[in-house]
Design a protein around this motif. Structure first.
Motif, short mmCIF file in Angstrom:
data_model
loop_
_atom_site.label_atom_id
_atom_site.label_comp_id
_atom_site.label_asym_id
_atom_site.label_seq_id
_atom_site.Cartn_x
_atom_site.Cartn_y
_atom_site.Cartn_z
N TRP A 1 0.96 -1.28 0.01
CA TRP A 1 0.20 0.01 -0.06
C TRP A 1 0.89 1.20 -0.22
O TRP A 1 0.64 2.25 -0.70
N GLY A 2 1.74 1.16 0.59
CA GLY A 2 2.90 2.58 0.80
C GLY A 2 3.46 2.81 -0.49
O GLY A 2 3.58 4.05 -0.77
N HIS B 1 2.75 1.74 -3.45
CA HIS B 1 1.69 2.23 -4.48
C HIS B 1 1.30 3.57 -4.19
O HIS B 1 1.14 4.32 -5.31
N ARG B 2 1.17 4.18 -3.01
CA ARG B 2 0.91 5.51 -2.73
C ARG B 2 2.05 6.43 -3.16
O ARG B 2 1.74 7.57 -3.78
N ASP B 3 3.26 6.02 -2.77
CA ASP B 3 4.44 7.02 -2.85
C ASP B 3 4.75 6.99 -4.50
O ASP B 3 5.38 8.04 -4.95
N ALA C 1 2.57 7.28 -6.69
CA ALA C 1 1.40 8.10 -7.46
C ALA C 1 2.15 9.25 -8.16
O ALA C 1 1.42 9.71 -9.22
#
Length: 284
Positions: free
Chosen positions: A168-169, A171-173, A175
């Motif tokens: 999750w982290g 994938h968010r970073d 972006a």
């Protein structure tokens, strides 16, 4: 022709992070096993030494008391006490291992009946007393293995939780990279403005700076090409337009001469063809 295999930066980051976590967890687990085994051996040896001291300090006629029986039952200990090579006292169930004087002084290990035994012999020369305490080595680690198994289960759960959080982290970073890709994809010959570097990772800034420099050079090249095309269009169309005007004047002036009219018509076709070729070149 085979296409090159696509490498996902997100997958590589996840694998690298997880492998580092797994390796660190395995090392920590091995250290825990080693330290726990060492601590357990030390504590159990101290208990055996305490039982031996109680035997040697007890009354010769009453060597075994309630406390000794409780310790032997709780920690699966067996003991004997000799006085001048005569058996004074022994624990119940002492036949698991022949408790005789044929063991070396202090702590030792001996294999018998399919298991390993811990043996402790202590001599008291001034009174002629000899105590021998034994314990199966497996009894020391029965509860320990259960604790380690639970620790391993918790460690696996933590690895799975780490995998979810890392996925999750990352994938968010990442972006910002996807936003950068969309910004580059939206560029066209009419929109070559520099890419905004706000909220971009520091590691991507050199790439964005290089892209902005490329966009600037491309914008200048397109402006130069447009200026050249405009100048070429003016310089090439002007002579053809002048020829066209003069040819029309000559055709009106000498329209009654048949021989000249045919030649002028041929010239008109050549001018039209040259104009069409020029338009195609400018369009290209």
């Amino acid at each position: 022709m085979n296409r090159p295999v696509s490498l996902s930066l997100q997958s590589k980051l996840i694998r690298t992070t997880l492998w580092s976590g797994v390796i660190a967890g395995v090392i920590a687990f091995m250290l825990l096993v080693f330290l726990t085994c060492y601590h357990t051996m030390k504590v159990q040896d101290e208990i055996m030494d305490e039982v031996s001291d109680m035997l040697l300090l007890s009354d010769v006629h009453l060597p075994s008391g309630q406390q000794l029986d409780e310790l032997s039952d709780e920690f699966d200990l067996q003991y004997v006490l000799y006085w001048n090579h005569q058996l004074l006292s022994q624990s119940t169930g002492h036949d698991a291992l022949a408790l005789n004087l044929d063991v070396e002084t202090d702590f030792s290990l001996r294999w018998k009946d399919g298991q390993l035994w811990r043996i402790y012999r202590q001599d008291k020369a001034e009174t002629g007393l000899v105590s021998i305490v034994i314990q199966p080595l497996s009894a020391r680690f029965d509860e320990l293995w259960q604790s380690l198994i639970w620790y391993l289960v918790v460690l696996i759960i933590l690895w799975l939780l780490q995998w979810g959080l890392v996925r999750w982290g990352i994938h968010r970073d990442l972006a910002s990279l996807r936003n950068l890709s969309q910004s580059i994809e939206a560029k066209s010959a009419q929109n070559l403005q520099p890419i905004i570097t706000a909220q971009m990772p520091e590691e991507i800034e050199p790439v964005i700076d290089a892209l902005n420099q490329l966009l600037t050079r491309l914008d200048r090249a397109l402006l130069a090409e447009q200026a050249f095309t405009a100048d070429a269009s003016h310089e090439l169309r002007s002579p053809l337009s002048a020829i066209q005007m003069r040819l029309q004047l000559i055709q009106r002036k000498y329209h009654d001469i048949p021989q000249l009219r045919q030649d002028l018509s041929q010239i008109q076709n050549d001018v039209n063809r040259s104009t069409q070729v020029l338009e195609n070149l400018l369009l290209l």
